[in-house]
Design an enzyme around this catalytic site. Structure first.
Site, mmCIF file in Angstrom:
data_model
loop_
_atom_site.group_PDB
_atom_site.id
_atom_site.type_symbol
_atom_site.label_atom_id
_atom_site.label_comp_id
_atom_site.label_asym_id
_atom_site.label_seq_id
_atom_site.Cartn_x
_atom_site.Cartn_y
_atom_site.Cartn_z
ATOM 1 N N TYR A 94 43.789 34.562 35.655
ATOM 2 C CA TYR A 94 42.810 35.549 36.129
ATOM 3 C C TYR A 94 41.445 34.892 36.331
ATOM 4 O O TYR A 94 40.910 34.891 37.439
ATOM 5 C CB TYR A 94 42.726 36.682 35.102
ATOM 6 C CG TYR A 94 41.906 37.876 35.554
ATOM 7 C CD1 TYR A 94 42.331 38.667 36.618
ATOM 8 C CD2 TYR A 94 40.731 38.222 34.903
ATOM 9 C CE1 TYR A 94 41.590 39.776 37.025
ATOM 10 C CE2 TYR A 94 39.996 39.339 35.299
ATOM 11 C CZ TYR A 94 40.424 40.113 36.357
ATOM 12 O OH TYR A 94 39.690 41.201 36.760
ATOM 13 N N LYS A 129 47.991 34.604 42.962
ATOM 14 C CA LYS A 129 48.130 34.602 44.422
ATOM 15 C C LYS A 129 47.254 35.658 45.096
ATOM 16 O O LYS A 129 46.684 35.415 46.151
ATOM 17 C CB LYS A 129 49.614 34.824 44.795
ATOM 18 C CG LYS A 129 50.471 33.584 44.510
ATOM 19 C CD LYS A 129 51.951 33.891 44.569
ATOM 20 C CE LYS A 129 52.545 33.687 45.930
ATOM 21 N NZ LYS A 129 54.029 33.849 45.915
ATOM 22 N N GLY A 165 44.621 51.446 42.326
ATOM 23 C CA GLY A 165 44.173 51.024 40.996
ATOM 24 C C GLY A 165 43.051 51.919 40.494
ATOM 25 O O GLY A 165 42.621 52.864 41.164
ATOM 26 N N PHE A 166 42.576 51.576 39.321
ATOM 27 C CA PHE A 166 41.521 52.362 38.687
ATOM 28 C C PHE A 166 40.247 52.362 39.555
ATOM 29 O O PHE A 166 39.800 53.419 40.028
ATOM 30 C CB PHE A 166 41.264 51.753 37.299
ATOM 31 C CG PHE A 166 40.021 52.209 36.614
ATOM 32 C CD1 PHE A 166 39.769 53.557 36.412
ATOM 33 C CD2 PHE A 166 39.095 51.280 36.151
ATOM 34 C CE1 PHE A 166 38.613 53.973 35.764
ATOM 35 C CE2 PHE A 166 37.946 51.679 35.503
ATOM 36 C CZ PHE A 166 37.698 53.031 35.311
ATOM 37 N N LYS A 175 39.805 34.066 40.015
ATOM 38 C CA LYS A 175 38.582 34.777 40.420
ATOM 39 C C LYS A 175 37.480 33.768 40.742
ATOM 40 O O LYS A 175 36.669 33.980 41.636
ATOM 41 C CB LYS A 175 38.128 35.735 39.323
ATOM 42 C CG LYS A 175 39.030 36.958 39.155
ATOM 43 C CD LYS A 175 38.935 37.919 40.331
ATOM 44 C CE LYS A 175 39.642 39.240 40.053
ATOM 45 N NZ LYS A 175 39.650 40.146 41.229
ATOM 46 N N ARG A 212 44.061 47.998 27.537
ATOM 47 C CA ARG A 212 42.603 47.912 27.492
ATOM 48 C C ARG A 212 42.045 48.794 26.390
ATOM 49 O O ARG A 212 42.620 49.819 26.024
ATOM 50 C CB ARG A 212 41.997 48.276 28.847
ATOM 51 C CG ARG A 212 41.905 47.027 29.711
ATOM 52 C CD ARG A 212 41.169 47.279 30.961
ATOM 53 N NE ARG A 212 42.076 47.786 31.969
ATOM 54 C CZ ARG A 212 41.851 47.666 33.278
ATOM 55 N NH1 ARG A 212 40.772 47.078 33.716
ATOM 56 N NH2 ARG A 212 42.708 48.147 34.141
HETATM 57 N N1 UDP Z 1 40.728 45.378 21.734
HETATM 58 C C1 UDP Z 1 40.946 45.963 20.495
HETATM 59 N N2 UDP Z 1 42.004 46.816 20.343
HETATM 60 C C2 UDP Z 1 42.839 47.157 21.377
HETATM 61 C C3 UDP Z 1 42.608 46.567 22.649
HETATM 62 C C4 UDP Z 1 41.556 45.689 22.792
HETATM 63 O O1 UDP Z 1 40.209 45.704 19.528
HETATM 64 O O2 UDP Z 1 43.766 47.943 21.161
HETATM 65 C C5 UDP Z 1 39.597 44.458 21.905
HETATM 66 C C6 UDP Z 1 39.983 43.102 22.506
HETATM 67 O O3 UDP Z 1 40.303 42.187 21.481
HETATM 68 C C7 UDP Z 1 38.703 42.709 23.218
HETATM 69 C C8 UDP Z 1 38.065 44.023 23.591
HETATM 70 O O4 UDP Z 1 38.707 45.017 22.829
HETATM 71 O O5 UDP Z 1 37.858 42.013 22.346
HETATM 72 C C9 UDP Z 1 38.202 44.356 25.061
HETATM 73 O O6 UDP Z 1 39.521 44.188 25.430
HETATM 74 P P1 UDP Z 1 40.113 44.696 26.818
HETATM 75 O O7 UDP Z 1 41.555 44.370 26.816
HETATM 76 O O8 UDP Z 1 39.749 46.107 27.058
HETATM 77 O O9 UDP Z 1 39.382 43.844 27.960
HETATM 78 P P2 UDP Z 1 38.683 42.407 28.060
HETATM 79 O O10 UDP Z 1 37.223 42.706 27.996
HETATM 80 O O11 UDP Z 1 39.107 41.534 26.926
HETATM 81 O O12 UDP Z 1 39.106 41.910 29.380
#
Ligand code: UDP
Length: 328
Positions: free
Chosen positions: A162, A108, A24-25, A166, A203
């Site tokens: 998730y 899991k 993973g990352f 956690k 993300r």
């Molecule tokens: N987000 C966004 N555009 C994208 C993807 C994510 O504006 O194309 C926003 C999303 O709504 C959230 C924030 O970026 O508020 C972070 O989202 P991410 O999926 O990276 O991780 P999270 O912190 O929510 O686990």
């Protein structure tokens, strides 16, 4: 590497280390640093969300061995009977798109696999660090979030597989520590970015970078006023290792960058750094999206002498360059 390796990590004896989620990352960056410091690393990954490409540099390295296994189902016998000095449990889908796609696996690997690894740590007297998350705070009502805040989580929401697994991971880890004296560490990881984040896992950083490098519209979800605090991966990995090698503290510790940014600001910043002509478009906010997130890192500073050192603009430039090469 963009940030200095602390002396306390450089002069550890060589150890036998198990890293779950090695492809993973975070797992792959952690394996890189462990091997670089002379440790023997056994990496495990199911490749459900991890990628072999993340480990190309360690392929055939004499201090690295890769095992393919899905720990959500079982601990392979050769691992269950193995001897380790350190165990990092990093395996889990970790992006909202990833854990919603793999809901049962996420649940899991953070529950069953955590318990099996705690049993393994007890048996071979290993020290174990489990990767928990800022998602334990849910959509937080306390801001910034200190470790003593219990969180505001929807137990049946779209992130619950998730968040709640956690939270179980943390509870299980404390139970094995309190009742069975396992030498445990719990890190609450906040949003982290850098090279090797999967470009298509939804993300925000890889999404904005891909969109800006291809001059596609940048998808800001909602009005973009929601905030996150972004930590560069090298800083995060050093924090994790400092926690592992610290003594005597077993409750969760936040490791993240306390510099907060709105998603709209972030879109502008990435667009500018990438020299892009992308437009910004607004798309619907996903359910249960936390409105704000920012770690209080007083505890990490006090207990680990850790704080992030890579400014966001620098980290983003390095990350953009990495993806520019990959996309070329
Ligand atoms: N987000 C966004 N555009 C994208 C993807 C994510 O504006 O194309 C926003 C999303 O709504 C959230 C924030 O970026 O508020 C972070 O989202 P991410 O999926 O990276 O991780 P999270 O912190 O929510 O686990």
């Amino acid at each position: 590497m963009q940030s200095e390796i602390p002396a306390s990590l450089k002069f550890q004896p060589a150890r036998r280390v198990l890293v779950t989620g090695a492809a993973g990352f975070l797992g792959s960056h952690l394996c890189d640093l462990l091997v670089h410091l002379g440790h023997d690393v056994i990496g495990v990954d199911s490749f459900i969300t991890g990628s072999r490409e993340n480990l190309t540099q360690l392929k055939d390295h004499r201090h690295f061995k890769l095992v393919q296994a899905d720990l959500a189902e079982s601990l392979p016998p050769d691992l269950a009977t193995g001897r380790f000095d350190r165990i990092y449990h990093m395996a889990s889908p970790a992006s909202p798109v990833g854990y919603v796609r793999h809901q049962v696996n996420t649940l899991k690997v953070n529950s069953f696999a955590t318990v099996w690894l705690l049993e393994l740590a007890q048996r071979c007297k290993a020290r174990i660090l489990v990767a928990s998350t800022s998602e334990c705070y849910g959509d937080p009502l306390e801001h910034p979030q200190t470790e003593s805040y219990w969180g505001h989580v929807n137990p049946v929401g779209m992130r619950s597989m998730y968040d709640e697994s956690k939270r179980f991971m943390e509870a299980a880890t404390m139970a094995y520590h309190r009742e069975r004296h396992v030498d445990t560490r719990i890190v609450r990881i906040f949003n982290t970015y850098g090279p090797r984040l999967a470009l298509d896992d939804g993300r925000v950083v890889p999404a904005f970078i891909k969109q800006s490098l291809t001059n596609a519209p940048m998808t800001v979800q909602g009005d973009g006023a929601q905030t996150r605090s972004l930590c560069y991966v090298d800083d995060e990995i050093r924090g994790l290792m400092l926690l592992m090698e610290s003594e005597g503290y077993h409750l969760p510790i936040n490791i993240g960058n306390p510099e907060e940014v709105t998603m709209l600001q972030l879109a502008h910043e990435i667009r500018e750094l990438a020299g892009s002509t992308s437009t910004i478009t607004h798309t619907p906010l996903p359910p249960d999206d936390p409105r704000q997130r920012c770690p209080n890192i007083t505890l990490a500073k006090e207990k680990l002498n850790w704080q992030p050192t890579v400014p966001r603009r620098e980290g983003l430039k390095t990350t953009i360059n990495y993806y520019r090469k990959r996309l070329a």
